[in-house]
Scaffold this motif. Sequence first.
Motif, short mmCIF file in Angstrom:
data_model
loop_
_atom_site.label_atom_id
_atom_site.label_comp_id
_atom_site.label_asym_id
_atom_site.label_seq_id
_atom_site.Cartn_x
_atom_site.Cartn_y
_atom_site.Cartn_z
N THR A 1 0.84 -1.21 0.00
CA THR A 1 0.00 0.00 0.00
C THR A 1 0.87 1.26 0.00
N LEU A 2 1.95 1.22 0.80
CA LEU A 2 2.87 2.36 0.86
C LEU A 2 3.65 2.53 -0.45
N TRP B 1 1.34 4.20 -2.72
CA TRP B 1 1.18 5.59 -2.29
C TRP B 1 2.41 6.40 -2.70
N VAL C 1 -2.70 12.35 -1.09
CA VAL C 1 -2.94 11.08 -1.78
C VAL C 1 -3.50 10.08 -0.78
N PHE C 2 -4.60 9.46 -1.16
CA PHE C 2 -5.27 8.48 -0.29
C PHE C 2 -5.46 7.17 -1.05
N VAL C 3 -5.41 6.06 -0.34
CA VAL C 3 -5.84 4.81 -0.96
C VAL C 3 -7.34 4.69 -0.69
#
Lengths: 156, 156
Positions: free
Chosen positions: B64-65, B68, B84-86
Amino acid sequence: MQTSTDAAALAALIRHLEAMPPVAALQPRLLDWQPGRVRLGAPLQANINDKGCAFGGSLTSLMTLAGWGLVTLTLERAGLHADVFVADSQVRYLRPVFEDLDAQAQFEDPALADTLLHGLRTQGRGQAMVQAQVRLADGRSAATFSGRYVAIARTD
Amino acid sequence: MQTSTDAAALAALIRHLEAMPPVAALQPRLLDWQPGRVRLGAPLQANINDKGCAFGGSLTSLMTLAGWGLVTLTLERAGLHADVFVADSQVRYLRPVFEDLDAQAQFEDPALADTLLHGLRTQGRGQAMVQAQVRLADGRSAATFSGRYVAIARTD
């Protein structure tokens, strides 16, 4: 009603969580356990991101752990010892979390617990779909999780 | 070739990661960054579970990182500043990881980077699908990730 078996399984679960460095970093605590439902909490401060709300990875980890705890405790309660793995998962991030985390997991369908136990007893393995979510104090959902867990009987 | 803008963006990214307690606990480090691709590593020891392999939550957090970081660095490189968002993600856990973690993220389609930048420039927001995976040293995939990221222009 909690039995002494429940208490032993809960103590084992908590020791288990605390023994894993990346899990201990989240500072999870068991908020509630009833057959078919597990709630884990974690302090915001240990899980905060640059925007002052909870890091998405922490939300996912806590929901994944709540699901893992649900499957593990369900098996232990039935006297079955198994290694439990998450096989796949889907997560939706709905709202930022500016408060302590509260994640609850339950089987997608209550009947899945019986299917899981039956698989373990007859084939030495079973699987179950678990749903989890992080809820805000006002009741709204901040993140939802759907995951498939696999359990394989331990012979030790 | 890295520009000084790249260097500043990379330094900012690393500071950013280290400032979040749940991320710092993973001990991530940037292994590689090229336009369209980010690789993050993390030591097994900081991410180990009870079975002696990597905790699933750590695999997911690192992927995830990486995604990102990919979106963030792509925007910074274009001179755009955004949060920035998931928004959602799917993960499959394929194999246990008994070695240091190595996660790589890229856009699902290289053209998505242009669509993302175009959205930011014209509407102040954009989104992109990112794929990531954790690879073992022998080249096999240990976990795969597909995630949607949303970027919203910052006015500061």
